[in-house]
Design a protein around this motif. Structure first.
Motif, PDB file in Angstrom:
ATOM      1  N   ASN A 199      -4.464   8.091   0.840  1.00  0.00           N
ATOM      2  CA  ASN A 199      -4.366   6.752   0.270  1.00  0.00           C
ATOM      3  C   ASN A 199      -4.115   6.870  -1.232  1.00  0.00           C
ATOM      4  O   ASN A 199      -4.877   7.538  -1.934  1.00  0.00           O
ATOM      5  CB  ASN A 199      -5.664   5.982   0.507  1.00  0.00           C
ATOM      6  CG  ASN A 199      -6.047   5.926   1.974  1.00  0.00           C
ATOM      7  OD1 ASN A 199      -5.257   5.522   2.810  1.00  0.00           O
ATOM      8  ND2 ASN A 199      -7.272   6.351   2.283  1.00  0.00           N
TER       9      ASN A 199
ATOM     10  N   PHE B 192       0.845  -1.193   0.000  1.00  0.00           N
ATOM     11  CA  PHE B 192       0.000   0.000   0.000  1.00  0.00           C
ATOM     12  C   PHE B 192       0.883   1.247   0.000  1.00  0.00           C
ATOM     13  O   PHE B 192       1.740   1.410   0.868  1.00  0.00           O
ATOM     14  CB  PHE B 192      -0.900  -0.023   1.241  1.00  0.00           C
ATOM     15  CG  PHE B 192      -1.527   1.302   1.588  1.00  0.00           C
ATOM     16  CD1 PHE B 192      -2.654   1.748   0.912  1.00  0.00           C
ATOM     17  CD2 PHE B 192      -0.995   2.097   2.598  1.00  0.00           C
ATOM     18  CE1 PHE B 192      -3.239   2.964   1.242  1.00  0.00           C
ATOM     19  CE2 PHE B 192      -1.578   3.310   2.931  1.00  0.00           C
ATOM     20  CZ  PHE B 192      -2.702   3.745   2.257  1.00  0.00           C
TER      21      PHE B 192
ATOM     22  N   SER C 111      -8.097   2.894   1.423  1.00  0.00           N
ATOM     23  CA  SER C 111      -7.782   2.370   2.754  1.00  0.00           C
ATOM     24  C   SER C 111      -6.444   1.651   2.675  1.00  0.00           C
ATOM     25  O   SER C 111      -5.964   1.324   1.580  1.00  0.00           O
ATOM     26  CB  SER C 111      -8.892   1.400   3.198  1.00  0.00           C
ATOM     27  OG  SER C 111      -8.492   0.589   4.270  1.00  0.00           O
ATOM     28  N   LEU C 112      -5.828   1.398   3.830  1.00  0.00           N
ATOM     29  CA  LEU C 112      -4.643   0.546   3.847  1.00  0.00           C
ATOM     30  C   LEU C 112      -4.965  -0.846   3.333  1.00  0.00           C
ATOM     31  O   LEU C 112      -4.106  -1.509   2.748  1.00  0.00           O
ATOM     32  CB  LEU C 112      -4.092   0.408   5.268  1.00  0.00           C
ATOM     33  CG  LEU C 112      -3.129   1.466   5.798  1.00  0.00           C
ATOM     34  CD1 LEU C 112      -3.875   2.763   6.107  1.00  0.00           C
ATOM     35  CD2 LEU C 112      -2.396   0.968   7.036  1.00  0.00           C
TER      36      LEU C 112
ATOM     37  N   TYR D 215       1.197   5.489   0.018  1.00  0.00           N
ATOM     38  CA  TYR D 215       0.454   6.606   0.605  1.00  0.00           C
ATOM     39  C   TYR D 215       1.344   7.849   0.665  1.00  0.00           C
ATOM     40  O   TYR D 215       2.571   7.780   0.493  1.00  0.00           O
ATOM     41  CB  TYR D 215       0.006   6.247   2.024  1.00  0.00           C
ATOM     42  CG  TYR D 215       1.173   6.037   2.976  1.00  0.00           C
ATOM     43  CD1 TYR D 215       1.625   7.069   3.801  1.00  0.00           C
ATOM     44  CD2 TYR D 215       1.857   4.826   3.023  1.00  0.00           C
ATOM     45  CE1 TYR D 215       2.711   6.886   4.655  1.00  0.00           C
ATOM     46  CE2 TYR D 215       2.943   4.642   3.877  1.00  0.00           C
ATOM     47  CZ  TYR D 215       3.362   5.670   4.679  1.00  0.00           C
ATOM     48  OH  TYR D 215       4.440   5.491   5.506  1.00  0.00           O
TER      49      TYR D 215
ATOM     50  N   TYR E  76      -3.188  10.242   6.398  1.00  0.00           N
ATOM     51  CA  TYR E  76      -2.570   9.753   5.168  1.00  0.00           C
ATOM     52  C   TYR E  76      -3.463  10.161   3.992  1.00  0.00           C
ATOM     53  O   TYR E  76      -4.680  10.286   4.137  1.00  0.00           O
ATOM     54  CB  TYR E  76      -2.535   8.215   5.132  1.00  0.00           C
ATOM     55  CG  TYR E  76      -1.410   7.514   5.838  1.00  0.00           C
ATOM     56  CD1 TYR E  76      -0.481   8.179   6.629  1.00  0.00           C
ATOM     57  CD2 TYR E  76      -1.280   6.128   5.712  1.00  0.00           C
ATOM     58  CE1 TYR E  76       0.532   7.485   7.272  1.00  0.00           C
ATOM     59  CE2 TYR E  76      -0.273   5.427   6.346  1.00  0.00           C
ATOM     60  CZ  TYR E  76       0.632   6.108   7.139  1.00  0.00           C
ATOM     61  OH  TYR E  76       1.629   5.417   7.764  1.00  0.00           O
TER      62      TYR E  76
END
Length: 529
Positions: free
Chosen positions: A489, A277, A321-322, A279, A487
């Motif tokens: 995303n 992921f 989202s993560l 960010y 964060y």
């Protein structure tokens, strides 16, 4: 179109650079670069972009260090190629109560130095992680651990203070011999584990050399040596793979390079959607970025779609989202920030940062964005800079070699940065990243985010074994984080491995781990038959 124009300029410069490098390497005899210790037939050579920062699994935080350590050290439990938890050093795992984890170890396992691996080594490893004097970043995952018992040489029992649904994730650490205590900080200079390969040598900025361990409990690997060549320049990595100086690259090249690999009959390509992921992180103690309107403005100013299409060539999926969309704890309907530069400018006005000269060149304010010297990361940073300039934000890009860059992020020395979380599986990662109790050095909340409701939700999810309760708590936490934006995303990555056809049996893991190479086979090169 800015991205397409930049792409054409980049292609022109890159092609000129490639031609120059080819000429230079040809004059220097490219085949000699691999040195004699990487002779074909008995070694797999992996190209990586940076040095590992640490060979001690108790202390490392970066992905490259973890990937190399996996070959040197064995774990009690680990993840397989489908992301399922499996036994490794343990042959049996029992949980008679929510507060007890009991493991029975394999018999006959030995470290590379010949010492037998027993329960006392497991106890030493996790006790040392908990020792404040070591300052292990993994200590945060063991806060619920009360004590460790070793009733027999092959039995180890973990007693918890309170239930922890994610405790198993914290046990996925390489086991050290208890003799490492005497070595102290020097242990990482010549690490000793029980993994499929033994450490031989590390030449910073050049290579890491490992050799097959004949006494490994799962059997000796099918080839003699595993070498990691450290090649910071993407152009060099690509040329080395094509010329045979490197056998294997994974996620170590720009997506626009992939078509030339597809046309190379000497190479195999394997792809798999991963759990990595990417960010943008904010320092929430910064007087500008502490303002929610500014963070929302930046989110609306950034346009991910052309980056996904023209730079990543579709090899990423936009994230909200993560957690990837198919994860059991991913929440549907999370806030999304469409590319709306007009709204971004209104938000900046409302935050008290009016445009000082309208369409003129003066910025509302200036931010420093930090990144590594990775070529792809620098290209994306440049695009972000142009996008933010359109709403009146000047972004200064600062790129550093990996160790310096990552050190600044760990120490909170940043305003904006971008990084990738590698191998997200258990959603308890939210607790380490966003719980106010887990600011460095206790955890990974590097942006210093604080929200009492999020803390409570993450604690509730952490202590429950009920998947429904955990999913509800994580869902609400994701909605709050989506609104408050500690964060931005960006995307989840598709893992792409490109390797010599002589390599068989390699599987791409969701977390981009290399460990499948330990069980791969290597056919002889044509000249070795």
């Amino acid at each position: 179109n800015l991205l397409m124009a930049r792409g054409r300029r980049y292609a022109h410069v890159r092609n000129r650079s490639l031609a120059l490098v080819v000429l230079m390497l040809a004059c220097a005899s490219l085949s000699a670069c691999g040195e004699q210790d990487t002779a074909k037939g008995d070694a797999i050579v992996v190209g990586i972009g940076t040095n590992p920062t640490q060979f001690d699994p108790r202390l490392s935080q970066d992905a490259i260090s973890s990937k190399v350590q996996r070959f040197i050290f064995s774990r009690l439990i680990s993840k397989d190629h489908e992301g399922r938890t499996v036994l490794e050093l343990a042959e049996r795992w029992e949980r008679p109560t929510p507060l007890v984890h009991r493991f029975e170890l394999r018999r006959g396992v030995r470290f590379h130095n010949g010492e037998a691996l027993t329960a006392s080594d497991v106890k030493f490893t996790f006790d040392s992680i908990r020792d404040p004097s070591l300052a292990s970043p993994k200590a945060a995952g063991l806060k619920e651990l009360a004590r460790i018992e070793t009733p027999t040489p092959h039995s180890v029992v973990f007693h918890l203070k309170e239930p922890s649904a994610s405790f198993a994730e914290s046990l996925m650490v390489g086991i050290l011999p208890k003799s490492a205590r005497a070595a102290g900080n020097r242990f990482a200079e010549k690490p000793v584990g029980s993994g499929p390969f033994e450490f031989v040598a590390f030449k910073p900025d050049e290579r890491i050399t490992l050799k097959a361990f004949p006494g490994h409990f799962a059997g000796k690997p099918a080839y003699e040596r595993l070498v990691f060549r450290i090649l910071p320049e993407e152009t060099i990595r690509v040329l080395e793979l094509e010329s045979g100086g490197v056998d294997f690259l994974q996620n170590a090249f720009s997506p626009d390079i992939l078509p030339r690999f597809i046309n190379n009959k000497r190479l195999k390509i394997r792809k798999r959607l991963g759990t990595n992921f990417t960010y943008i992180g904010f320092n929430l103690s910064d007087p500008i970025l502490s303002r929610l309107e500014v963070r929302r403005a930046i989110a609306h100013a950034i346009d991910r779609k052309p980056i996904v299409r023209f730079i990543h060539k579709g090899l990423v999926r936009e994230a909200d989202s993560l957690l990837p969309p198919d994860h059991w704890a991913h929440q549907e309907g999370l806030p999304r920030y469409a590319h709306r530069p007009e709204l971004a400018m209104r938000l900046l006005d409302a935050a008290g940062f009016p445009d000082p000269d309208g369409p003129g060149p003066a910025p509302r304010f200036t931010l420093v964005y930090k990144t590594s010297q990775n070529e792809l990361g620098r290209r994306i940073a440049t695009v972000f800079g142009h996008q933010l300039a359109r709403v009146g934000i000047r972004m200064k890009i600062r790129s550093y070699e990996w160790g310096t860059f990552f050190g600044d992020i760990r120490n909170g020395n940043f305003q904006l940065y971008s990084l990738t979380w590698v191998g997200i599986s258990d959603p308890d990662i939210y607790r380490y990243i966003f719980h106010s109790r887990f600011t460095p050095p206790a955890g990974l909340n590097r942006g210093l985010y604080k929200n009492a409701r999020v803390d409570a939700l993450l604690e509730e999810a952490h202590q429950s074994a009920d998947t429904g309760i955990r999913a509800r708590a994580y869902g609400e936490a994701q909605r709050i984080l989506g609104r408050e934006l500690p964060y931005i995303n960006l995307w989840h990555s598709v893992n792409v491995a490109v390797f010599d056809r002589r390599i068989s049996g390699y599987r791409v893991y969701p977390d981009a781990d290399f460990i499948s190479l330990a069980r791969a086979t290597l056919s002889p090169a044509a000249g070795d038959r």
